[in-house]
Scaffold this motif. Structure first.
Motif, PDB file in Angstrom:
ATOM      1  N   GLU A  59      -4.416   3.279   9.493  1.00 27.68           N
ATOM      2  CA  GLU A  59      -5.032   2.512   8.412  1.00 27.68           C
ATOM      3  C   GLU A  59      -4.811   1.007   8.610  1.00 27.68           C
ATOM      4  O   GLU A  59      -5.710   0.197   8.387  1.00 27.68           O
ATOM      5  CB  GLU A  59      -4.474   2.948   7.060  1.00 27.68           C
ATOM      6  CG  GLU A  59      -5.135   2.240   5.901  1.00 27.68           C
ATOM      7  CD  GLU A  59      -4.623   2.722   4.552  1.00 27.68           C
ATOM      8  OE1 GLU A  59      -4.630   1.902   3.615  1.00 27.68           O
ATOM      9  OE2 GLU A  59      -4.216   3.895   4.436  1.00 27.68           O
ATOM     10  N   ALA A  60      -3.612   0.645   9.067  1.00 27.62           N
ATOM     11  CA  ALA A  60      -3.300  -0.769   9.313  1.00 27.62           C
ATOM     12  C   ALA A  60      -4.228  -1.341  10.388  1.00 27.62           C
ATOM     13  O   ALA A  60      -4.753  -2.456  10.244  1.00 27.62           O
ATOM     14  CB  ALA A  60      -1.844  -0.920   9.730  1.00 27.62           C
ATOM     15  N   GLN A  61      -4.438  -0.594  11.451  1.00 27.45           N
ATOM     16  CA  GLN A  61      -5.324  -1.057  12.519  1.00 27.45           C
ATOM     17  C   GLN A  61      -6.767  -1.183  12.026  1.00 27.45           C
ATOM     18  O   GLN A  61      -7.462  -2.142  12.374  1.00 27.45           O
ATOM     19  CB  GLN A  61      -5.248  -0.113  13.715  1.00 27.45           C
ATOM     20  CG  GLN A  61      -3.924  -0.190  14.429  1.00 27.45           C
ATOM     21  CD  GLN A  61      -3.819   0.763  15.600  1.00 27.45           C
ATOM     22  OE1 GLN A  61      -4.824   1.222  16.142  1.00 27.45           O
ATOM     23  NE2 GLN A  61      -2.601   1.069  16.002  1.00 27.45           N
ATOM     24  N   THR A  62      -7.188  -0.259  11.193  1.00 26.28           N
ATOM     25  CA  THR A  62      -8.537  -0.318  10.631  1.00 26.28           C
ATOM     26  C   THR A  62      -8.708  -1.586   9.787  1.00 26.28           C
ATOM     27  O   THR A  62      -9.712  -2.287   9.904  1.00 26.28           O
ATOM     28  CB  THR A  62      -8.825   0.936   9.778  1.00 26.28           C
ATOM     29  OG1 THR A  62      -8.766   2.083  10.624  1.00 26.28           O
ATOM     30  CG2 THR A  62     -10.188   0.855   9.112  1.00 26.28           C
ATOM     31  N   MET A  63      -7.719  -1.897   8.953  1.00 33.70           N
ATOM     32  CA  MET A  63      -7.794  -3.094   8.112  1.00 33.70           C
ATOM     33  C   MET A  63      -7.779  -4.364   8.963  1.00 33.70           C
ATOM     34  O   MET A  63      -8.513  -5.310   8.678  1.00 33.70           O
ATOM     35  CB  MET A  63      -6.652  -3.115   7.099  1.00 33.70           C
ATOM     36  CG  MET A  63      -6.760  -2.025   6.040  1.00 33.70           C
ATOM     37  SD  MET A  63      -8.324  -2.066   5.137  1.00 33.70           S
ATOM     38  CE  MET A  63      -8.197  -3.637   4.319  1.00 33.70           C
ATOM     39  N   ALA A  64      -6.955  -4.393   9.982  1.00 35.73           N
ATOM     40  CA  ALA A  64      -6.905  -5.571  10.870  1.00 35.73           C
ATOM     41  C   ALA A  64      -8.255  -5.772  11.553  1.00 35.73           C
ATOM     42  O   ALA A  64      -8.760  -6.898  11.637  1.00 35.73           O
ATOM     43  CB  ALA A  64      -5.798  -5.404  11.905  1.00 35.73           C
ATOM     44  N   ARG A  65      -8.859  -4.704  12.020  1.00 40.19           N
ATOM     45  CA  ARG A  65     -10.153  -4.810  12.702  1.00 40.19           C
ATOM     46  C   ARG A  65     -11.252  -5.238  11.736  1.00 40.19           C
ATOM     47  O   ARG A  65     -12.179  -5.942  12.114  1.00 40.19           O
ATOM     48  CB  ARG A  65     -10.509  -3.478  13.367  1.00 40.19           C
ATOM     49  CG  ARG A  65      -9.504  -3.164  14.461  1.00 40.19           C
ATOM     50  CD  ARG A  65     -10.004  -2.640  15.756  1.00 40.19           C
ATOM     51  NE  ARG A  65     -11.391  -2.695  16.036  1.00 40.19           N
ATOM     52  CZ  ARG A  65     -11.970  -3.635  16.808  1.00 40.19           C
ATOM     53  NH1 ARG A  65     -11.274  -4.612  17.313  1.00 40.19           N
ATOM     54  NH2 ARG A  65     -13.247  -3.577  17.063  1.00 40.19           N
ATOM     55  N   TYR A 122      -0.819  -6.415  10.224  1.00 39.88           N
ATOM     56  CA  TYR A 122      -0.970  -5.186   9.443  1.00 39.88           C
ATOM     57  C   TYR A 122      -0.061  -4.071   9.942  1.00 39.88           C
ATOM     58  O   TYR A 122       0.519  -3.328   9.155  1.00 39.88           O
ATOM     59  CB  TYR A 122      -2.427  -4.720   9.473  1.00 39.88           C
ATOM     60  CG  TYR A 122      -3.353  -5.581   8.664  1.00 39.88           C
ATOM     61  CD1 TYR A 122      -3.651  -5.267   7.346  1.00 39.88           C
ATOM     62  CD2 TYR A 122      -3.943  -6.719   9.211  1.00 39.88           C
ATOM     63  CE1 TYR A 122      -4.506  -6.048   6.589  1.00 39.88           C
ATOM     64  CE2 TYR A 122      -4.801  -7.517   8.467  1.00 39.88           C
ATOM     65  CZ  TYR A 122      -5.075  -7.174   7.164  1.00 39.88           C
ATOM     66  OH  TYR A 122      -5.923  -7.958   6.414  1.00 39.88           O
ATOM     67  N   THR A 123       0.053  -3.925  11.273  1.00 40.18           N
ATOM     68  CA  THR A 123       0.885  -2.850  11.809  1.00 40.18           C
ATOM     69  C   THR A 123       2.368  -3.115  11.537  1.00 40.18           C
ATOM     70  O   THR A 123       3.132  -2.176  11.337  1.00 40.18           O
ATOM     71  CB  THR A 123       0.633  -2.626  13.312  1.00 40.18           C
ATOM     72  OG1 THR A 123       0.852  -3.858  14.035  1.00 40.18           O
ATOM     73  CG2 THR A 123      -0.785  -2.132  13.558  1.00 40.18           C
ATOM     74  N   THR A 124       2.753  -4.363  11.517  1.00 42.83           N
ATOM     75  CA  THR A 124       4.136  -4.708  11.186  1.00 42.83           C
ATOM     76  C   THR A 124       4.432  -4.290   9.754  1.00 42.83           C
ATOM     77  O   THR A 124       5.475  -3.700   9.457  1.00 42.83           O
ATOM     78  CB  THR A 124       4.374  -6.220  11.347  1.00 42.83           C
ATOM     79  OG1 THR A 124       4.045  -6.594  12.675  1.00 42.83           O
ATOM     80  CG2 THR A 124       5.809  -6.593  11.021  1.00 42.83           C
ATOM     81  N   ARG A 125       3.504  -4.590   8.861  1.00 46.11           N
ATOM     82  CA  ARG A 125       3.677  -4.208   7.458  1.00 46.11           C
ATOM     83  C   ARG A 125       3.774  -2.693   7.314  1.00 46.11           C
ATOM     84  O   ARG A 125       4.568  -2.181   6.516  1.00 46.11           O
ATOM     85  CB  ARG A 125       2.517  -4.742   6.628  1.00 46.11           C
ATOM     86  CG  ARG A 125       2.473  -6.266   6.568  1.00 46.11           C
ATOM     87  CD  ARG A 125       1.120  -6.770   6.035  1.00 46.11           C
ATOM     88  NE  ARG A 125       0.961  -8.193   6.251  1.00 46.11           N
ATOM     89  CZ  ARG A 125       1.406  -9.144   5.430  1.00 46.11           C
ATOM     90  NH1 ARG A 125       2.013  -8.809   4.313  1.00 46.11           N
ATOM     91  NH2 ARG A 125       1.226 -10.412   5.722  1.00 46.11           N
ATOM     92  N   ALA A 126       2.985  -1.972   8.116  1.00 47.68           N
ATOM     93  CA  ALA A 126       2.988  -0.510   8.040  1.00 47.68           C
ATOM     94  C   ALA A 126       4.288   0.091   8.562  1.00 47.68           C
ATOM     95  O   ALA A 126       4.696   1.161   8.114  1.00 47.68           O
ATOM     96  CB  ALA A 126       1.803   0.054   8.822  1.00 47.68           C
ATOM     97  N   MET A 127       4.939  -0.599   9.489  1.00 45.15           N
ATOM     98  CA  MET A 127       6.160  -0.029  10.065  1.00 45.15           C
ATOM     99  C   MET A 127       7.420  -0.363   9.254  1.00 45.15           C
ATOM    100  O   MET A 127       8.468   0.227   9.478  1.00 45.15           O
ATOM    101  CB  MET A 127       6.338  -0.481  11.507  1.00 45.15           C
ATOM    102  CG  MET A 127       6.808  -1.884  11.669  1.00 45.15           C
ATOM    103  SD  MET A 127       7.055  -2.230  13.412  1.00 45.15           S
ATOM    104  CE  MET A 127       8.073  -3.683  13.240  1.00 45.15           C
ATOM    105  N   LEU A 128       7.338  -1.262   8.295  1.00 45.05           N
ATOM    106  CA  LEU A 128       8.525  -1.663   7.539  1.00 45.05           C
ATOM    107  C   LEU A 128       9.298  -0.490   6.933  1.00 45.05           C
ATOM    108  O   LEU A 128      10.530  -0.463   7.008  1.00 45.05           O
ATOM    109  CB  LEU A 128       8.162  -2.685   6.466  1.00 45.05           C
ATOM    110  CG  LEU A 128       7.807  -4.085   6.965  1.00 45.05           C
ATOM    111  CD1 LEU A 128       7.392  -4.972   5.796  1.00 45.05           C
ATOM    112  CD2 LEU A 128       8.943  -4.714   7.743  1.00 45.05           C
ATOM    113  N   PRO A 129       8.633   0.520   6.334  1.00 45.55           N
ATOM    114  CA  PRO A 129       9.397   1.625   5.748  1.00 45.55           C
ATOM    115  C   PRO A 129      10.188   2.437   6.774  1.00 45.55           C
ATOM    116  O   PRO A 129      11.149   3.111   6.409  1.00 45.55           O
ATOM    117  CB  PRO A 129       8.317   2.503   5.093  1.00 45.55           C
ATOM    118  CG  PRO A 129       7.163   1.599   4.888  1.00 45.55           C
ATOM    119  CD  PRO A 129       7.205   0.607   6.016  1.00 45.55           C
TER     120      PRO A 129
END
Length: 180
Positions: A52-58, A150-157
């Motif tokens: 989802e993060a990659q989709t939003m970044a793209r 976006y991927t950094t934000r997704a990996m925080l948890p």
């Protein structure tokens, strides 16, 4: 925050992101063994969040390029792209590239860290890529915060709390600058 501390945090961020992004985007391998008790994130939810993060970044990639590439095709010094580089016919490794520039519809950039699966490439090597390979992006705003990523934000948890807090301190509250 002074530039030295920001540089140290960015170094840690790049190393963390390199490890996670390199493994998260290799289709045949898990990103991490997320069954460790220190992580409260399942492999499926982590993969879903990264996708989802990659989709939003793209979705916002064109606007990012308009914002960070100058009239001569050079990307800003405080900007980076995460690019999916083919490893073999079935896998890719996502790796951060900075600096980068656009030339005749193609991009060229420098690997920001050592790849995990690309033994013929190392940090500091130049590669060519096209926009379809970009999976994420970031740049620093005037406020000193990192936008995109976006991927950094997704990996925080999935990170240890102290490391996640350090990285989160660099990130803007919204991945997109006001008005985008």
């Amino acid at each position: 925050m002074n530039w030295i501390k920001r540089g140290r945090l960015m170094g840690g961020l790049i190393i963390s992101m390199a490890f996670v992004s390199a493994n998260a985007d290799i289709s045949a391998m898990p990103a991490w063994d997320l069954s460790e008790e220190s992580h409260d994130v399942s492999q499926a939810s982590f993969s879903s969040a990264m996708s989802e993060a990659q989709t939003m970044a793209r979705l916002h990639l064109d606007r990012f390029f308009l914002h960070v590439i100058d009239t001569e095709g050079r990307g800003r010094a405080d900007a980076a792209v995460k690019v999916a580089v083919p490893v073999d016919g079935t896998m890719v490794e996502a790796i951060w590239i900075t600096p980068f520039a656009e030339f005749d519809g193609q991009f060229i950039g420098i690997l920001a860290n050592d790849p995990q699966s690309l033994s013929d490439l190392g940090q500091g090597d130049a590669i060519m890529f096209d926009a379809s390979q970009v999976r994420d992006w970031y740049f620093f705003g005037r406020d000193g915060k990192m936008y995109g990523s976006y991927t950094t934000r997704a990996m925080l948890p999935a990170l240890e709390p102290a490391e996640a807090a350090e990285i989160a301190a660099l990130l803007s509250s919204d991945p997109l600058p006001f008005g985008w």
